[in-house]
Design an enzyme around this catalytic site. Structure first.
Site, PDB file in Angstrom:
ATOM      1  CG  ASN A   9      -1.663   1.237   1.477  1.00 12.72           C
ATOM      2  OD1 ASN A   9      -1.774   2.074   0.578  1.00 12.72           O
ATOM      3  ND2 ASN A   9      -2.211   1.398   2.673  1.00 12.72           N
ATOM      4  CD1 TRP A  10       3.449   1.084  -2.944  1.00  7.16           C
ATOM      5  CD2 TRP A  10       3.404   2.298  -4.827  1.00  7.16           C
ATOM      6  NE1 TRP A  10       4.138   0.387  -3.895  1.00  7.16           N
ATOM      7  CE2 TRP A  10       4.129   1.105  -5.069  1.00  7.16           C
ATOM      8  CE3 TRP A  10       3.243   3.209  -5.872  1.00  7.16           C
ATOM      9  CZ2 TRP A  10       4.692   0.816  -6.323  1.00  7.16           C
ATOM     10  CZ3 TRP A  10       3.796   2.922  -7.118  1.00  7.16           C
ATOM     11  CH2 TRP A  10       4.519   1.731  -7.326  1.00  7.16           C
ATOM     12  CG  HIS A 106      -5.712   2.020   5.333  1.00  8.96           C
ATOM     13  ND1 HIS A 106      -5.255   3.017   6.156  1.00  8.96           N
ATOM     14  CD2 HIS A 106      -4.697   1.136   5.189  1.00  8.96           C
ATOM     15  CE1 HIS A 106      -3.991   2.747   6.494  1.00  8.96           C
ATOM     16  NE2 HIS A 106      -3.632   1.612   5.915  1.00  8.96           N
ATOM     17  CD  GLU A 178      -3.226  -2.432   7.403  1.00  9.93           C
ATOM     18  OE1 GLU A 178      -2.155  -2.705   6.869  1.00  9.93           O
ATOM     19  OE2 GLU A 178      -3.846  -1.376   7.176  1.00  9.93           O
ATOM     20  N   GLY A 184       2.670   2.565  10.537  1.00  8.63           N
ATOM     21  CA  GLY A 184       3.573   3.691  10.330  1.00  8.63           C
ATOM     22  C   GLY A 184       4.341   4.104  11.581  1.00  8.63           C
ATOM     23  CB  SER A 222       5.551  -1.481  11.852  1.00  4.31           C
ATOM     24  OG  SER A 222       5.138  -0.147  12.073  1.00  4.31           O
ATOM     25  N   GLY A 243       3.068  -0.950   4.187  1.00  8.06           N
ATOM     26  CA  GLY A 243       3.062   0.454   3.783  1.00  8.06           C
ATOM     27  C   GLY A 243       4.469   0.909   3.466  1.00  8.06           C
ATOM     28  N   GLY A 244       5.125   1.524   4.444  1.00  2.00           N
ATOM     29  CA  GLY A 244       6.445   2.133   4.258  1.00  2.00           C
ATOM     30  C   GLY A 244       7.457   1.252   3.531  1.00  2.00           C
TER      31      GLY A 244
HETATM   32  P1  PGA Z   1       3.079   0.501   7.487  1.00  2.00           P
HETATM   33  O1  PGA Z   1       1.595   0.670   6.898  1.00  2.00           O
HETATM   34  O2  PGA Z   1       3.639  -0.796   6.951  1.00  2.00           O
HETATM   35  O3  PGA Z   1       3.829   1.714   7.009  1.00  2.00           O
HETATM   36  O4  PGA Z   1       2.945   0.455   8.984  1.00  2.00           O
HETATM   37  C1  PGA Z   1       0.728  -0.435   6.760  1.00  2.00           C
HETATM   38  C2  PGA Z   1      -0.600  -0.005   6.198  1.00  2.00           C
HETATM   39  O5  PGA Z   1      -1.092   1.071   6.565  1.00  2.00           O
HETATM   40  O6  PGA Z   1      -1.196  -0.719   5.365  1.00  2.00           O
END
Ligand code: PGA
Length: 262
Positions: A9-10, A106, A178, A184, A222, A243-244
């Site tokens: 997920n960008w 989300h 999540e 994040g 994360s 995400g990241g």
């Molecule tokens: P993250 O985000 O890996 O940066 O914690 C995950 C997400 O929100 O899908």
């Protein structure tokens, strides 16, 4: 080895040029790792979810790739097919852009843009009706976890989303647990915490449908190469929504390599 789902997920990152260079690296990484390519055919499903304005660039780059290619998805959609909904993008438009998957619910949509269970349920139904695979996200905040409300919150979010869906529709969804406090923040849930809620999610959905069909439940929050092996080895966790660490092809694929030991 079980099938692993690796979804990136960008969020609001990577413009057209950056998307093209991501895919340049991604294609090179795949080509340079025969083991990974072989493994992809059997045990890995990769999907990327770029922002709307980078979908065409991503679709173009995927179209030029040889062998196993990633799935293209969007990060959100509105439930109406067209009309006076300024700023929104519809599911038929996303299909036209080459998307087969769409992230819905989300926590950033819930918290920053005020999307509630009812709106998310409408989007979920519309996505299924339009032939999409929805990636349905849910999870508790830190306060809810600390107040011992994780199971209640997750049950409420799942029940609200699935109300009125058929068993078959319910089984098409990719579920993504999540925990909001892990997104994040660099602070992932432990593998035991993630396993517990992913297992509970499967049980809740199976109770709702009265069937024991296998379901796909991802963990997100994360996920990085250094915690991937432990998280993805848990039996109730089928993959990761990243995400990241999905913004660079090497750290993204490294998550699978860490799990697979390649
Ligand atoms: P993250 O985000 O890996 O940066 O914690 C995950 C997400 O929100 O899908």
């Amino acid at each position: 080895m079980k099938k692993i789902y690796l979804y990136g997920n960008w969020k609001m990152n990577l413009n057209r040029g950056e998307t093209e260079s991501f895919f340049g690296d991604f294609a090179r990484e795949l080509a340079s790792s025969q083991a990974l390519v072989a493994a992809m055919g059997k045990t890995l499903e990769v999907a990327v979810f770029p922002p709307f304005t980078s979908l065409a660039a991503a679709g173009g780059a995927i179209g030029k790739m040889k062998g196993a290619t990633p799935i293209l998805g969007a990060q959100n959609a509105y439930f109406e097919p067209k009309g006076a909904f300024t700023g929104e993008v519809s599911l038929p438009m996303l299909k036209d852009a080459g998307c087969t998957h769409v992230i819905l619910g989300h926590s950033e949509r819930r918290a920053v843009f005020g999307e509630g269970d009812e709106l998310i349920a409408k989007k979920l139904r519309a996505a299924l009706n339009a032939g999409f695979i929805p990636v349905f996200c849910y999870g508790e905040t830190l306060e809810e976890r600390e107040a011992d409300k994780t199971f209640d919150v997750v049950s409420r979010q799942l029940r609200a989303a699935l109300a009125g869906l058929s068993a078959l529709e319910t089984e098409k969804i990719v579920y993504a647990y999540e925990p909001v406090w892990a997104i994040g923040t660099g602070k992932s849930a432990t593998s035991a915490e993630a396993q517990e809620v992913c297992a509970l999610s499967k049980k809740l959905v199976q109770e709702q449908t009265g069937r024991s069909a296998s379901l796909v439940v991802l963990y997100g929050g994360s996920v990085k190469p250094d915690n991937a092996r432990e998280l993805l080895s848990m039996d109730a966790i089928d993959g990761a929504l990243v995400g990241g660490a999905s913004l660079k092809a090497d750290s993204f694929l490294q998550i699978y390599k860490a799990y697979a030991g390649i």
